[in-house]
Design a protein around this motif. Structure first.
Motif, PDB file in Angstrom:
ATOM      1  N   UNK A  36      15.785   6.543  -0.720  1.00  0.00           N
ATOM      2  CA  UNK A  36      16.712   7.619  -0.367  1.00  0.00           C
ATOM      3  C   UNK A  36      15.957   8.787   0.261  1.00  0.00           C
ATOM      4  N   UNK A  37      14.834   9.180  -0.352  1.00  0.00           N
ATOM      5  CA  UNK A  37      14.033  10.301   0.163  1.00  0.00           C
ATOM      6  C   UNK A  37      13.514  10.007   1.565  1.00  0.00           C
ATOM      7  N   UNK A  38      13.140   8.760   1.823  1.00  0.00           N
ATOM      8  CA  UNK A  38      12.598   8.390   3.132  1.00  0.00           C
ATOM      9  C   UNK A  38      13.693   8.062   4.146  1.00  0.00           C
ATOM     10  N   UNK A  39      14.939   8.190   3.748  1.00  0.00           N
ATOM     11  CA  UNK A  39      16.027   7.967   4.674  1.00  0.00           C
ATOM     12  C   UNK A  39      16.182   6.518   5.093  1.00  0.00           C
ATOM     13  N   UNK A  40      16.107   5.603   4.116  1.00  0.00           N
ATOM     14  CA  UNK A  40      16.242   4.171   4.400  1.00  0.00           C
ATOM     15  C   UNK A  40      17.454   3.634   3.624  1.00  0.00           C
ATOM     16  N   UNK A  41      18.659   3.810   4.174  1.00  0.00           N
ATOM     17  CA  UNK A  41      19.880   3.426   3.443  1.00  0.00           C
ATOM     18  C   UNK A  41      19.971   1.934   3.147  1.00  0.00           C
ATOM     19  N   UNK A  42      19.461   1.081   4.037  1.00  0.00           N
ATOM     20  CA  UNK A  42      19.526  -0.360   3.802  1.00  0.00           C
ATOM     21  C   UNK A  42      18.672  -0.740   2.598  1.00  0.00           C
ATOM     22  N   UNK A 128       4.405  -4.190   7.436  1.00  0.00           N
ATOM     23  CA  UNK A 128       5.699  -3.653   7.854  1.00  0.00           C
ATOM     24  C   UNK A 128       6.714  -3.601   6.702  1.00  0.00           C
ATOM     25  N   UNK A 129       6.254  -3.780   5.494  1.00  0.00           N
ATOM     26  CA  UNK A 129       7.138  -3.652   4.339  1.00  0.00           C
ATOM     27  C   UNK A 129       7.349  -2.173   4.038  1.00  0.00           C
ATOM     28  N   UNK A 130       8.563  -1.804   3.645  1.00  0.00           N
ATOM     29  CA  UNK A 130       8.849  -0.399   3.340  1.00  0.00           C
ATOM     30  C   UNK A 130       8.031   0.062   2.135  1.00  0.00           C
ATOM     31  N   UNK A 131       7.825   1.375   2.061  1.00  0.00           N
ATOM     32  CA  UNK A 131       7.059   1.927   0.944  1.00  0.00           C
ATOM     33  C   UNK A 131       7.787   1.671  -0.375  1.00  0.00           C
ATOM     34  N   UNK A 132       9.123   1.731  -0.364  1.00  0.00           N
ATOM     35  CA  UNK A 132       9.880   1.487  -1.593  1.00  0.00           C
ATOM     36  C   UNK A 132       9.635   0.067  -2.100  1.00  0.00           C
ATOM     37  N   UNK A 133       9.657  -0.922  -1.195  1.00  0.00           N
ATOM     38  CA  UNK A 133       9.411  -2.309  -1.589  1.00  0.00           C
ATOM     39  C   UNK A 133       7.982  -2.500  -2.088  1.00  0.00           C
ATOM     40  N   UNK A 196      -3.680   6.445 -14.651  1.00  0.00           N
ATOM     41  CA  UNK A 196      -3.118   6.283 -13.303  1.00  0.00           C
ATOM     42  C   UNK A 196      -3.082   7.618 -12.570  1.00  0.00           C
ATOM     43  N   UNK A 197      -2.708   8.679 -13.262  1.00  0.00           N
ATOM     44  CA  UNK A 197      -2.649  10.010 -12.626  1.00  0.00           C
ATOM     45  C   UNK A 197      -4.044  10.460 -12.194  1.00  0.00           C
ATOM     46  N   UNK A 198      -5.020  10.333 -13.093  1.00  0.00           N
ATOM     47  CA  UNK A 198      -6.390  10.749 -12.767  1.00  0.00           C
ATOM     48  C   UNK A 198      -6.945   9.900 -11.622  1.00  0.00           C
ATOM     49  N   UNK A 199      -6.754   8.593 -11.707  1.00  0.00           N
ATOM     50  CA  UNK A 199      -7.253   7.712 -10.658  1.00  0.00           C
ATOM     51  C   UNK A 199      -6.597   7.977  -9.323  1.00  0.00           C
ATOM     52  N   UNK A 200      -5.295   8.251  -9.345  1.00  0.00           N
ATOM     53  CA  UNK A 200      -4.569   8.542  -8.101  1.00  0.00           C
ATOM     54  C   UNK A 200      -5.113   9.788  -7.424  1.00  0.00           C
ATOM     55  N   UNK A 201      -5.345  10.826  -8.196  1.00  0.00           N
ATOM     56  CA  UNK A 201      -5.886  12.074  -7.640  1.00  0.00           C
ATOM     57  C   UNK A 201      -7.263  11.841  -7.041  1.00  0.00           C
ATOM     58  N   UNK A 214      -1.705  13.720   3.239  1.00  0.00           N
ATOM     59  CA  UNK A 214      -1.566  13.822   1.777  1.00  0.00           C
ATOM     60  C   UNK A 214      -0.575  12.827   1.186  1.00  0.00           C
ATOM     61  N   UNK A 215       0.588  12.664   1.843  1.00  0.00           N
ATOM     62  CA  UNK A 215       1.579  11.724   1.329  1.00  0.00           C
ATOM     63  C   UNK A 215       1.067  10.303   1.294  1.00  0.00           C
ATOM     64  N   UNK A 216       0.462   9.859   2.401  1.00  0.00           N
ATOM     65  CA  UNK A 216      -0.081   8.494   2.465  1.00  0.00           C
ATOM     66  C   UNK A 216      -1.247   8.335   1.505  1.00  0.00           C
ATOM     67  N   UNK A 217      -2.067   9.378   1.380  1.00  0.00           N
ATOM     68  CA  UNK A 217      -3.235   9.306   0.498  1.00  0.00           C
ATOM     69  C   UNK A 217      -2.805   9.107  -0.950  1.00  0.00           C
ATOM     70  N   UNK A 218      -1.790   9.853  -1.393  1.00  0.00           N
ATOM     71  CA  UNK A 218      -1.341   9.717  -2.779  1.00  0.00           C
ATOM     72  C   UNK A 218      -0.613   8.397  -3.001  1.00  0.00           C
ATOM     73  N   UNK A 219       0.127   7.923  -2.013  1.00  0.00           N
ATOM     74  CA  UNK A 219       0.814   6.634  -2.150  1.00  0.00           C
ATOM     75  C   UNK A 219      -0.195   5.494  -2.259  1.00  0.00           C
ATOM     76  N   UNK A 220      -1.172   5.484  -1.361  1.00  0.00           N
ATOM     77  CA  UNK A 220      -2.205   4.447  -1.410  1.00  0.00           C
ATOM     78  C   UNK A 220      -3.046   4.595  -2.670  1.00  0.00           C
TER      79      UNK A 220
END
Length: 482
Positions: A36-42, A128-133, A196-201, A214-220
């Motif tokens: 929803x946040x990324x605007x992917x209604x499908x 090409x898979x969505x971030x949500x998936x 997980x929080x410490x490792x993610x940071x 920043x967004x991609x860095x935290x997601x990865x």
């Protein structure tokens, strides 16, 4: 004597499975929000459908319970065994609707691989898979790493008293970190969240220095932290860790793998100030000696080859690969082609043995487990001493695990039986893989990897553009589940 089940048993088993199915449905809210946040209604619709189906099926199953009887051991074991299959089916629905898989069974395979933290992927196009998936795949790693039962017990109360104890123990956890079962489950879940929080940071900081937003860095960073700590092998790219080309990331990843392969009970002792118990522990010492032996053997055998024997390759990639195999993580810094064509057969054999043994008991790691192998070794040494000693000599074998314990005949037999079952599963899988066309070493390598929930694969699934034979896919599915 095999346990017998009556209608009431099946109703109770179905009732508790219903809670777990609804728990998985609620977990779909995370990728739903991301879509929803990324605007992917499908994509959001896919997870709304999956969540609705899970909640409906779960609710109907919960209606099956009769009476207020506590769970018997046979019922708890059945619930745990069936949970992995039932949950892999229900969680596959939104991913199947994404169109990134050839069949529904492929998605079930992906979910089973995620929940068992194996990390063997059959996705057609991860890039090409969505971030949500993608996040949903890693959520499976996180839930499965702690255990489906543990994850559910830590968030919702769906069992009490003896029922809760039997469910907890049925997932292979016998050392209660806290006095009460639900406290133990909550501790495990909270500890995992903190790590997980410490490792993610930490990983996000490294990735931002490499040019990631920043967004991609935290997601990865979050996905890689889950994969490393939960000793799992999924990746956001088809290249795995080779995509990042960062020794700092490899180092953080390796530290998290070792933490994930360490007994949670021992981590609890450290956090409670009982540090001496950690260093006295038989499994800690055995695992440390085992890791050193594996690394030395791997480096020596790699040096005997003509390739991949440079100092940087051995110190960075070589050590990482051994740790990844021994902790049953399965993340790769070598490509499959490098392992098949450039690595010596002896070095591959070291990885096979490392994958088969795995990490510590009560940890995220898979495999036979170091404790079982250590107990069997001590029992064999004891038997040899008894043969060589006078008839009136009385000897026992002991080991330190939260206090000194004697290796009884039942303890040794249990360790031996489980080890034999693992070996039988690995051999059976290897024979089927050879029938599917793999060479003997690749067949053994992949069979051991699937049986030990590892994810290091060098056979058919790792070759771009080739589809895994159905017989091999079904076999791996069963191996991961077992």
């Amino acid at each position: 004597m095999w346990p017998r089940f009556n209608l009431d048993d099946f109703r109770i088993i179905g009732h508790y499975l219903g809670y777990l199915v609804m728990f998985m449905g609620l977990a779909m809210a995370i990728p739903l929000v991301i879509a929803v946040v990324q605007g992917q209604p499908v994509i959001a619709t896919n997870y709304m459908v999956g969540m609705g189906l899970a909640l409906l099926v779960g609710f109907l199953l919960c209606m099956l319970k009769v009476g207020n009887a506590n769970l018997k051991r046979k019922q708890a074991v059945s619930i745990t065994a069936l949970a992995w299959i039932v949950c892999s089916v229900i969680t596959a629905v939104p991913l199947y609707m994404s169109g990134h898989f050839n069949s529904f069974f492929d998605v079930m395979f992906e979910m089973m691989s995620g929940l068992t933290t194996s990390g063997i992927s059959v996705c057609r196009d991860i890039e090409h898979m969505s971030m949500a998936d993608n996040i949903w795949r890693f959520i499976m790693h996180f839930i499965g790493g702690q255990g489906i039962i543990i994850s559910a017990l830590s968030i919702v109360t769906f069992a009490r008293g003896g029922s809760r104890t039997n469910l907890y123990d049925s997932e292979g956890r016998h050392d209660h970190v806290m006095p009460e079962i639900r406290q133990s489950a909550v501790f495990i879940f909270r500890l995992s969240m903190v790590i997980v929080i410490i490792g993610t940071i930490a990983m996000a900081i490294v990735l931002m220095t490499k040019g990631f937003t920043p967004g991609a860095a935290f997601a990865h960073g979050a996905c890689m932290t889950i994969a490393s700590y939960d000793t799992a092998g999924f990746s956001l790219t088809s290249q795995g860790l080779c995509y990042y080309h960062s020794w700092a990331l490899d180092f953080i990843f390796m530290i998290l793998m070792l933490i994930g392969a360490t007994s949670l009970a021992l981590i609890g002792n450290i956090l409670n100030g009982r540090v001496k118990e950690f260093f006295r522990n038989f499994e800690v010492r055995t695992f440390a000696i085992w890791m050193v032996a594996l690394m030395i053997s791997f480096v020596v055998f790699m040096c005997l080859g003509s390739y991949l024997n440079g100092t940087d390759t051995l110190l960075r990639k070589g050590v990482f690969t051994v740790v990844s195999a021994a902790t049953s993580t399965g993340s790769m810094v070598y490509t499959s082609s490098q392992i098949v064509y450039l690595m010596t057969n002896s070095a591959e054999a070291v990885l096979v043995v490392a994958m088969a043994i795995g990490g510590m008991s009560e940890s995220m790691a898979g495999g036979i487990k170091v404790l079982r192998v250590g107990i069997i070794f001590k029992e064999v040494v004891l038997r040899i001493k008894q043969v060589l000693s006078p008839d009136n000599a009385r000897m026992v074998a002991t080991y330190d695990s939260n206090g000194k314990k004697i290796i009884t005949q039942s303890t040794a037999s249990a360790a031996l039986v489980v080890t034999m079952l693992y070996v039988a599963t690995m051999i059976t899988g290897a024979l089927i893989f050879m029938a599917c066309g793999l060479d003997p070493l690749s067949a053994i390598f992949d069979s051991v990897s699937a049986s030990g929930n590892n994810g290091l694969i060098i056979g058919v699934p790792s070759v771009p553009g080739r589809v895994m034979p159905l017989a091999m896919e079904i076999t791996m599915f069963i191996q991961m589940w077992l």
